[in-house]
Design a protein around this motif. Structure first.
Motif: not given
Lengths: 112, 112
Positions: B30, B32, B50-55, B69, B96
């Motif tokens: 994973t 960022n 971008y960390f997570s969620g909507d790409p 991804k 992370r």
């Protein structure tokens, strides 16, 4: 202005001299990173602190380089016996709880 | 080890042209993802992250980036560039709580 300050902004020194740079991060941030950027390159990681503990050092950081972060606040990066190859921009980044790195304006070192 | 590859070292566009800057990274876990911009004579500034969620991530000044991804890509886009977008753009990645790895940068020059 990101809230991260670095001093001095510019340093010109003769080969063989020692130099020290200072970084003041955002006060509530517990992580602090040092990077080096040369012309035409992206910043390269040098070392990183979590509070006052130095947790990782890049192999770019020779024995002539030392960094400290006493009391987990400001940090200093010292270069002993400077060489012309040390000429670069030295960047400090302050990191809080969400992994976003806030960069200072950098210290530009020129070794003559 | 993590690495970041930016495909274009130097891009020249006319004002109002559309922009896409490529970025690929290598890391199995994973991450960022970031795009930073450095305007002439200024320090690094975060464009978007971008960390997570909507790409599909929207940043400042009309920039956006899409995290794919399956392709390990995080390309930067802007539908209509302005002369003031002339700058150097850096793609960056970190796992992370880890150091940021930067690409070598893309120098963007916008013709008025």
């Amino acid at each position: 202005d990101t809230g991260v300050s670095q001093d001095p902004r510019h340093k010109i020194t003769k080969r063989g001299q020692n130099v020290t740079f200072r970084c003041d991060p955002i006060s509530e941030h517990n992580r602090l990173y040092w990077y080096r950027q040369t012309l035409g390159q992206g910043p390269e990681f040098l070392t990183y602190f979590q509070n006052e503990a130095q947790l990782e050092k890049s192999r770019l950081l020779s024995d002539r380089f030392s960094a400290e972060r006493p009391k987990g606040s400001f940090s200093t990066l010292e270069i002993q016996r400077t060489e012309q190859g040390d000429s670069a921009m030295y960047l400090c980044a302050s990191v809080g709880g969400y992994d976003e790195q806030f960069f200072g304006p950098g210290t530009r070192l020129t070794v003559l | 080890a993590q690495s970041v590859s930016q495909h274009n070292h130097h891009v020249i566009l006319s004002e109002a042209a559309s922009l896409e800057l490529g970025c690929n990274y290598s890391y199995g876990g994973t991450v960022n993802l970031f795009w930073y911009v450095q305007y002439p004579g200024q320090h690094l500034q975060l464009l978007l992250k971008y960390f997570s969620g909507d790409p599909l991530v929207k940043g400042i000044k009309g920039f956006e980036a899409e995290f794919i991804k399956s392709k390990f890509s995080f390309n930067l886009r802007k539908p209509s560039v302005q002369w003031s977008d002339t700058a150097e753009y850096f793609c960056a990645v970190n796992a992370r709580d880890d150091k940021i790895i930067f690409g070598k940068g893309t120098r963007l020059h916008i013709l008025p």
